[in-house]
Motif scaffolding. Structure first.
Motif, PDB file in Angstrom:
ATOM      1  N   ILE A   3      35.811  44.547  25.737  1.00  0.00           N
ATOM      2  CA  ILE A   3      36.987  44.739  26.604  1.00  0.00           C
ATOM      3  C   ILE A   3      36.786  45.959  27.499  1.00  0.00           C
ATOM      4  N   GLY A   4      36.249  47.045  26.914  1.00  0.00           N
ATOM      5  CA  GLY A   4      36.042  48.269  27.688  1.00  0.00           C
ATOM      6  C   GLY A   4      35.082  48.065  28.847  1.00  0.00           C
ATOM      7  N   ILE A   5      33.976  47.365  28.597  1.00  0.00           N
ATOM      8  CA  ILE A   5      32.995  47.117  29.673  1.00  0.00           C
ATOM      9  C   ILE A   5      33.613  46.227  30.748  1.00  0.00           C
ATOM     10  N   PHE A   6      34.407  45.227  30.313  1.00  0.00           N
ATOM     11  CA  PHE A   6      35.071  44.368  31.307  1.00  0.00           C
ATOM     12  C   PHE A   6      36.050  45.180  32.165  1.00  0.00           C
ATOM     13  N   LEU A   7      36.848  46.036  31.524  1.00  0.00           N
ATOM     14  CA  LEU A   7      37.804  46.853  32.291  1.00  0.00           C
ATOM     15  C   LEU A   7      37.076  47.772  33.271  1.00  0.00           C
ATOM     16  N   LEU A   8      35.920  48.290  32.847  1.00  0.00           N
ATOM     17  CA  LEU A   8      35.123  49.151  33.737  1.00  0.00           C
ATOM     18  C   LEU A   8      34.639  48.355  34.946  1.00  0.00           C
ATOM     19  N   ILE A   9      34.137  47.125  34.689  1.00  0.00           N
ATOM     20  CA  ILE A   9      33.672  46.268  35.791  1.00  0.00           C
ATOM     21  C   ILE A   9      34.822  45.953  36.738  1.00  0.00           C
ATOM     22  N   GLU A  10      35.996  45.633  36.146  1.00  0.00           N
ATOM     23  CA  GLU A  10      37.153  45.302  36.999  1.00  0.00           C
ATOM     24  C   GLU A  10      37.562  46.511  37.842  1.00  0.00           C
ATOM     25  N   ALA A  11      37.524  47.710  37.226  1.00  0.00           N
ATOM     26  CA  ALA A  11      37.917  48.912  37.977  1.00  0.00           C
ATOM     27  C   ALA A  11      36.940  49.189  39.128  1.00  0.00           C
ATOM     28  N   ILE A  12      35.654  48.932  38.909  1.00  0.00           N
ATOM     29  CA  ILE A  12      34.647  49.228  39.932  1.00  0.00           C
ATOM     30  C   ILE A  12      34.628  48.168  41.025  1.00  0.00           C
ATOM     31  N   TYR A  13      34.751  46.888  40.625  1.00  0.00           N
ATOM     32  CA  TYR A  13      34.514  45.791  41.577  1.00  0.00           C
ATOM     33  C   TYR A  13      35.777  45.135  42.131  1.00  0.00           C
ATOM     34  N   ALA A  14      36.942  45.407  41.548  1.00  0.00           N
ATOM     35  CA  ALA A  14      38.158  44.705  41.989  1.00  0.00           C
ATOM     36  C   ALA A  14      38.440  44.946  43.467  1.00  0.00           C
ATOM     37  N   GLY A  15      38.115  46.163  43.972  1.00  0.00           N
ATOM     38  CA  GLY A  15      38.341  46.447  45.382  1.00  0.00           C
ATOM     39  C   GLY A  15      37.414  45.657  46.286  1.00  0.00           C
ATOM     40  N   ARG A  16      36.227  45.321  45.774  1.00  0.00           N
ATOM     41  CA  ARG A  16      35.229  44.575  46.554  1.00  0.00           C
ATOM     42  C   ARG A  16      35.465  43.068  46.461  1.00  0.00           C
ATOM     43  N   SER A  17      35.842  42.617  45.283  1.00  0.00           N
ATOM     44  CA  SER A  17      36.100  41.190  45.090  1.00  0.00           C
ATOM     45  C   SER A  17      37.110  41.009  43.961  1.00  0.00           C
ATOM     46  N   ARG A  18      38.322  40.573  44.325  1.00  0.00           N
ATOM     47  CA  ARG A  18      39.354  40.359  43.294  1.00  0.00           C
ATOM     48  C   ARG A  18      38.980  39.210  42.352  1.00  0.00           C
ATOM     49  N   LYS A  19      38.027  38.386  42.784  1.00  0.00           N
ATOM     50  CA  LYS A  19      37.617  37.252  41.946  1.00  0.00           C
ATOM     51  C   LYS A  19      36.951  37.700  40.651  1.00  0.00           C
ATOM     52  N   VAL A  20      36.551  38.984  40.610  1.00  0.00           N
ATOM     53  CA  VAL A  20      35.921  39.481  39.392  1.00  0.00           C
ATOM     54  C   VAL A  20      36.908  39.436  38.215  1.00  0.00           C
ATOM     55  N   LYS A  21      38.210  39.351  38.533  1.00  0.00           N
ATOM     56  CA  LYS A  21      39.220  39.245  37.469  1.00  0.00           C
ATOM     57  C   LYS A  21      39.018  37.982  36.623  1.00  0.00           C
ATOM     58  N   ALA A  22      38.464  36.944  37.248  1.00  0.00           N
ATOM     59  CA  ALA A  22      38.274  35.684  36.518  1.00  0.00           C
ATOM     60  C   ALA A  22      37.313  35.858  35.339  1.00  0.00           C
ATOM     61  N   LEU A  23      36.495  36.912  35.399  1.00  0.00           N
ATOM     62  CA  LEU A  23      35.588  37.195  34.281  1.00  0.00           C
ATOM     63  C   LEU A  23      36.380  37.429  32.988  1.00  0.00           C
ATOM     64  N   GLY A  24      37.622  37.923  33.136  1.00  0.00           N
ATOM     65  CA  GLY A  24      38.470  38.165  31.963  1.00  0.00           C
ATOM     66  C   GLY A  24      38.772  36.901  31.187  1.00  0.00           C
ATOM     67  N   MET A  25      38.752  35.750  31.873  1.00  0.00           N
ATOM     68  CA  MET A  25      39.019  34.486  31.204  1.00  0.00           C
ATOM     69  C   MET A  25      37.922  34.166  30.179  1.00  0.00           C
ATOM     70  N   PHE A  26      36.727  34.741  30.384  1.00  0.00           N
ATOM     71  CA  PHE A  26      35.624  34.537  29.446  1.00  0.00           C
ATOM     72  C   PHE A  26      35.570  35.671  28.415  1.00  0.00           C
ATOM     73  N   MET A  27      35.744  36.915  28.895  1.00  0.00           N
ATOM     74  CA  MET A  27      35.503  38.081  28.046  1.00  0.00           C
ATOM     75  C   MET A  27      36.599  38.312  27.009  1.00  0.00           C
ATOM     76  N   LEU A  28      37.879  38.180  27.431  1.00  0.00           N
ATOM     77  CA  LEU A  28      38.960  38.478  26.481  1.00  0.00           C
ATOM     78  C   LEU A  28      38.989  37.500  25.310  1.00  0.00           C
ATOM     79  N   PRO A  29      38.855  36.171  25.557  1.00  0.00           N
ATOM     80  CA  PRO A  29      38.815  35.263  24.396  1.00  0.00           C
ATOM     81  C   PRO A  29      37.646  35.578  23.457  1.00  0.00           C
ATOM     82  N   MET A  30      36.482  35.958  24.006  1.00  0.00           N
ATOM     83  CA  MET A  30      35.348  36.327  23.154  1.00  0.00           C
ATOM     84  C   MET A  30      35.712  37.503  22.259  1.00  0.00           C
TER      85      MET A  30
END
Length: 294
Positions: free
Chosen positions: A82-109
């Protein structure tokens, strides 16, 4: 303290489930809705904080050197995913909001790993002697960071594969939701390569600290012949090959991702040696959790 740990554990699980639903709804919805972002990001942040609290209370109750057992290690893996995903979202969300869709894979895992950990909570046997060491704590922390980032890299490799397939079939049919909601090929490839570089760094530290600890144990004189350690070295070689072909031959995307997927398969096989009674019957190893409290 035990009651507090249990309460924090289940609160974290509920937050993880709500976050999974939020990110899945974000992916499925035609338009962005604040409630999806609130549930997804807010739930993930709360789940991460609560999992850290579980680790903290567990360490207070048992002592830091007794927390290398399957329960705490699984909780740390879940928290770091979860921490690595949140870090990726914080870094890349401004460049591509689509990176949020990664949460659909990471959080269930992360939720599945956390829930599976519950079945090892009540183990009462103590950790083996070789596991009660500060060196093991450092070694396991590095291993968990490596495994968590490998999981993220696998998700990105699969996203890349799905996106590429959509693009390849564009002349046959219109792109579906997958194409519109998932990160672009460029973003998935960029984050994936950085995640594997991160994982490779910690894999190197895992092997180094493991070798240092093994040299301290007379009964581990032939540690370099142990199947789990040989497989860990094989994992290091596969991820190292990914970085090598990418930097020297310019391999990117689909060809490089073959190494990312292969590396994860080898890493899972490495994890099962010593942690699965069935695998341990086939490949006996001195390198295991000992199935004890922790």
């Amino acid at each position: 303290m035990e009651q507090l740990t249990i309460i924090l554990f289940w609160l974290a699980l509920v937050c993880g489930v709500l976050s999974s639903l939020g990110y899945s709804a974000y992916y499925a919805a035609k338009a962005d809705r604040w409630i999806h972002n609130f549930l997804g990001f807010g739930g993930a942040t709360l789940a991460f904080i609560l999992l850290l609290a579980v680790i903290f209370t567990r360490a207070l109750a048992l002592g830091v050197t007794n927390t290398a057992g399957p329960f705490t290690v699984s909780i740390i893996i879940s928290a770091f995913i979860i921490g690595i995903f949140l870090l990726i979202e914080a870094i890349y969300a401004g460049r591509s909001r689509k990176v949020k869709a990664l949460g659909m894979f990471m959080l269930p895992m992360a939720v599945v790993i956390q829930y599976a950990a519950w079945h090892t909570y009540k183990l009462t046997r103590p950790l083996t002697e070789q596991l009660r060491s500060v060196w093991v704590g450092i070694h396991v922390t590095f291993a968990v960071l490596a495994y968590a980032s490998m999981t993220v890299a696998l998700a990105l490799a699969l996203i890349y594969w799905l996106q590429e397939r959509q693009l390849r079939n564009m002349h046959k049919k219109k792109p579906g939701k997958i194409f519109r909601k998932l990160p672009s090929l460029e973003v998935a490839d960029d984050i994936g390569s950085k995640t594997i570089a991160f994982s490779f760094t910690f894999l190197t530290l895992v092997l180094a600290t493991g070798a240092i600890r093994a040299e301290m144990l007379p009964q581990w004189a032939a540690w370099y012949q142990d199947p789990k350690i040989l497989m860990a070295a094989a994992t290091w070689v596969v991820y190292g090959s990914y970085l090598l072909v990418r930097t020297t031959l310019g391999w990117q995307g689909k060809r490089a991702n073959i190494f990312a997927i292969l590396g994860f398969v080898v890493a899972i096989a490495t994890y099962l040696i010593g942690n699965s009674s069935f695998v341990q019957q086939i490949l006996p190893t001195v390198h295991s959790y000992g199935g004890g409290l922790g």
